[in-house]
Enzyme design. Structure first.
Site, short mmCIF file in Angstrom:
data_model
loop_
_atom_site.label_atom_id
_atom_site.label_comp_id
_atom_site.label_asym_id
_atom_site.label_seq_id
_atom_site.Cartn_x
_atom_site.Cartn_y
_atom_site.Cartn_z
N GLU A 27 2.48 4.96 -3.47
CA GLU A 27 3.38 4.01 -4.15
C GLU A 27 3.07 3.97 -5.65
OE1 GLU A 27 2.46 0.19 -2.44
OE2 GLU A 27 3.16 0.79 -0.46
N LYS A 42 1.91 2.18 -8.93
CA LYS A 42 1.00 1.05 -9.17
C LYS A 42 1.54 0.30 -10.40
CE LYS A 42 -3.78 -0.40 -9.51
NZ LYS A 42 -3.63 -1.29 -10.68
N1 LIG Z 1 0.06 -2.97 -8.51
C1 LIG Z 1 0.66 -2.41 -7.44
O1 LIG Z 1 1.76 -1.87 -7.55
C2 LIG Z 1 0.00 -2.49 -6.09
C3 LIG Z 1 0.52 -1.80 -4.97
N2 LIG Z 1 1.64 -1.03 -5.07
N3 LIG Z 1 -0.09 -1.90 -3.78
C4 LIG Z 1 -1.21 -2.66 -3.64
O2 LIG Z 1 -1.78 -2.73 -2.42
C5 LIG Z 1 -2.79 -3.74 -2.20
C6 LIG Z 1 -2.82 -4.09 -0.73
C7 LIG Z 1 -4.23 -4.44 -0.42
C8 LIG Z 1 -5.09 -3.90 -1.50
C9 LIG Z 1 -4.18 -3.29 -2.55
N4 LIG Z 1 -1.78 -3.33 -4.67
C10 LIG Z 1 -1.19 -3.24 -5.90
O3 LIG Z 1 -1.76 -3.92 -6.91
C11 LIG Z 1 -3.10 -4.38 -6.65
C12 LIG Z 1 -3.26 -5.85 -6.69
C13 LIG Z 1 -4.68 -6.10 -7.16
C14 LIG Z 1 -5.24 -4.78 -7.59
C15 LIG Z 1 -4.05 -3.87 -7.67
O4 LIG Z 1 -3.45 -4.04 -8.95
#
Ligand SMILES: NC(=O)c1c(N)nc(OC2CCCC2)nc1O[C@@H]1CCC[C@@H]1O
Length: 322
Positions: free
Chosen positions: A109, A111
């Site tokens: 995905e 980020k």
């Molecule tokens: N910033 C993003 O687009 C994003 C994403 N597409 N998918 C996740 O999955 C999480 C699920 C559990 C651990 C990570 N996290 C994201 O952002 C996280 C939040 C905190 C650290 C990352 O920025």
């Protein structure tokens, strides 16, 4: 038609057109027609205040400014993500995963470079939204999140669930906001992430409402009465319920395909209307995620691949140089 019926019909129409405009970016009616629906709803709710409910679309730009934000303990701790900076580190991650649970499918995905929030829905109604904070306790910013039109106030089904997403400010909105602030002699935001964080953490929702924030939902944390096998299935379900989910989420059968997709996203980066700071790689099978578990702060079933910061200089630096 009796006012209760008409109010119900107007809310459904407005929620539907919000979804068309803010989630699908495919409006079916003109702004004028939309405004007329909203005006009629507001007039009816003024005339019959006992019929006004918090989930009404007329309540998006909510109440009075807060004195401060209430702390909010997350239903599910909001983990952070371990980082990989090279192909080798991605292959190490893949090896650790396969040693523990055998061959897996991954999902890659975008980020999004914004700030993480948790949204709680009780029987389909948006009830509490909070910032990540330290992962355990964040701030209750429900009133401000309600001003983000791509956050549904009511889901398609009356289902209770908890999701996580990333609130962000599109780059064009960030630049426009800084231009306005420059004219007013106000301090400038250094980047869209800071602008989004500063806008979401405004005590006055009317200020947040003007800041053009948006959100992508990226994880179903918890749901009552349903079980899913894979992450992709949860994203499809959330999309059906009216959420704006992470737009690029590619299923990959092995780490070689993951590495290829990460390169695709890197090439896309400067064409996207919002900032990303990398790609997120997640194990697709939810049972295998359970087996892999987590460390004190990160899941063992996901990793972030970070691109080198190639952000162009912000206007702030241009001004200083001048
Ligand atoms: N910033 C993003 O687009 C994003 C994403 N597409 N998918 C996740 O999955 C999480 C699920 C559990 C651990 C990570 N996290 C994201 O952002 C996280 C939040 C905190 C650290 C990352 O920025």
């Amino acid at each position: 038609m009796d006012p209760k019926e008409r109010i119900k019909e107007l809310r459904e129409k407005i929620n539907y057109h919000n979804y068309r405009y803010y989630v699908l970016d495919q409006p079916e009616i003109s702004d004028y027609e939309y405004d007329m629906l909203m005006r009629e709803l507001i007039e009816l709710e003024e005339k019959y205040p006992e019929l006004k409910t918090p989930d009404s679309p007329s309540q998006r730009v909510g109440g009075e400014p807060l004195k401060e934000f209430e702390p909010f303990t997350h239903v599910v701790p909001m983990l952070s993500l371990a980082n990989a900076f090279s192909e080798g580190e991605l292959r190490d991650f893949d090896r650790r995963v396969r040693e523990a649970v055998g061959d897996v499918e991954y999902v890659v995905e975008l980020k999004i470079d914004g700030l993480s929030v948790e949204l709680i829905y009780e029987k389909g109604i948006f009830t509490v939204g909070s910032t990540r904070g330290d992962g355990i306790v964040g701030e209750n910013v429900t009133q401000n999140l309600k001003t983000i039109k791509s956050i549904p106030l009511r889901l398609k089904d009356d289902v209770s669930l908890v999701v996580r997403g990333e609130v962000f400010m599109p780059r064009a909105s960030f630049e426009k906001l800084n231009e306005e602030r420059e004219k007013l002699g106000e301090s400038l935001f250094a980047n869209p992430r800071n602008a989004a964080a500063g806008s979401l953490r405004q005590l006055d929702p009317k200020v947040t409402a003007k800041r053009d924030l948006d959100i992508f939902i990226f994880n179903l944390q918890k749901i009552e009465g349903r079980k899913f096998k894979t992450h992709i299935e949860t994203l499809e379900f959330l999309n059906e319920q009216g959420f704006k989910i992470i737009p690029i989420h590619k299923k990959c059968s092995n780490i070689d395909e993951v590495i290829k997709e990460i390169e695709e996203i890197r090439n896309l980066r400067d064409k996207l209307p919002y900032d990303i700071d990398g790609a997120v790689v997640k194990v697709n099978d939810l049972e295998k995620r359970e087996i892999l578990g987590q460390t004190a702060k990160d899941p063992r079933w996901a990793i972030a691949f970070k691109y080198p910061a190639e952000r162009k200089k912000t206007k702030v630096l241009d001004i200083i140089v001048q």
